[in-house]
Write an enzyme that holds these catalytic residues in place. Sequence first.
Site, short mmCIF file in Angstrom:
data_model
loop_
_atom_site.label_atom_id
_atom_site.label_comp_id
_atom_site.label_asym_id
_atom_site.label_seq_id
_atom_site.Cartn_x
_atom_site.Cartn_y
_atom_site.Cartn_z
N CYS A 79 41.73 59.76 70.18
CA CYS A 79 41.43 58.40 69.73
C CYS A 79 42.71 57.67 69.32
O CYS A 79 43.57 57.43 70.15
CB CYS A 79 40.37 58.42 68.63
SG CYS A 79 39.59 56.79 68.39
N HIS A 191 36.27 60.98 71.76
CA HIS A 191 36.29 62.04 70.74
C HIS A 191 35.67 63.32 71.32
O HIS A 191 34.44 63.46 71.32
CB HIS A 191 35.49 61.61 69.51
CG HIS A 191 36.16 60.57 68.68
ND1 HIS A 191 37.05 60.87 67.68
CD2 HIS A 191 36.05 59.21 68.70
CE1 HIS A 191 37.48 59.75 67.12
NE2 HIS A 191 36.89 58.74 67.72
N GLU A 193 35.54 66.13 69.94
CA GLU A 193 34.90 66.84 68.83
C GLU A 193 33.57 66.22 68.42
O GLU A 193 32.83 66.79 67.62
CB GLU A 193 35.85 66.91 67.63
CG GLU A 193 35.95 65.66 66.79
CD GLU A 193 36.73 64.51 67.42
OE1 GLU A 193 36.86 63.46 66.76
OE2 GLU A 193 37.22 64.66 68.57
#
Length: 215
Positions: A79, A191, A193
């Site tokens: 990001c 992202h 994650e």
Amino acid sequence: MTGIVDYNAGNIKSVEHSLASLGAPFVLSKNPKDLENCDRLVFPGVGNADYAMKQLKESGFDVFLKEWAYANKPLVGICLGSQIIFDWSEEGGVECLGLLHGKIRHFSSVWKEKGIDQTGLKVPQIGWNDLAYANGSSPLFDGIPEHKDFYFVHSYLIQPDDSSIIKASCNYGCLVPACVSSGSVTAFQFHPEKSGKWGLKILENFVKDDLRNQK
């Protein structure tokens, strides 16, 4: 061992949780010296580019990350961390790390330049978008079929000088570089994650040597 760069501008908890769920060893630190002996780095980030660069300079991470990249050690940006590795950001008009060459520009600037009708397109781009691979993709996408969805939250986008470093993209009114890679540096605008099964697979690919050594 994976090091997570903590510079007061990161989405740290979700990265920690993802690595822990994989069983991958990691160390999180605000001190560059604590990460010197790591095998690879995750450089996350959310928020403002100008603020982030100030934090990096105050902590010494700006120099540390440049030396790390120049030594050809693996680095993944996420990001904001995918943006401030470039030369300059329109967000605050700030000089960034310059690990890769290019600029970070607001969606509205790119749309205006390209004559794109913005009707119906909200900024930031928030939500899921599917990826198209480009330029041979990246080994970090191994085992991930093309056109899977990943989670984005951003108002600015990468505009690299060399389009051949774009390894995956999505479309949001214009082509959005979603993954760029050059040398030992790879960066994801989305992202991993926060992107479920396939995002976790990206991180698994990144830390695979540690996971293999634990078997």
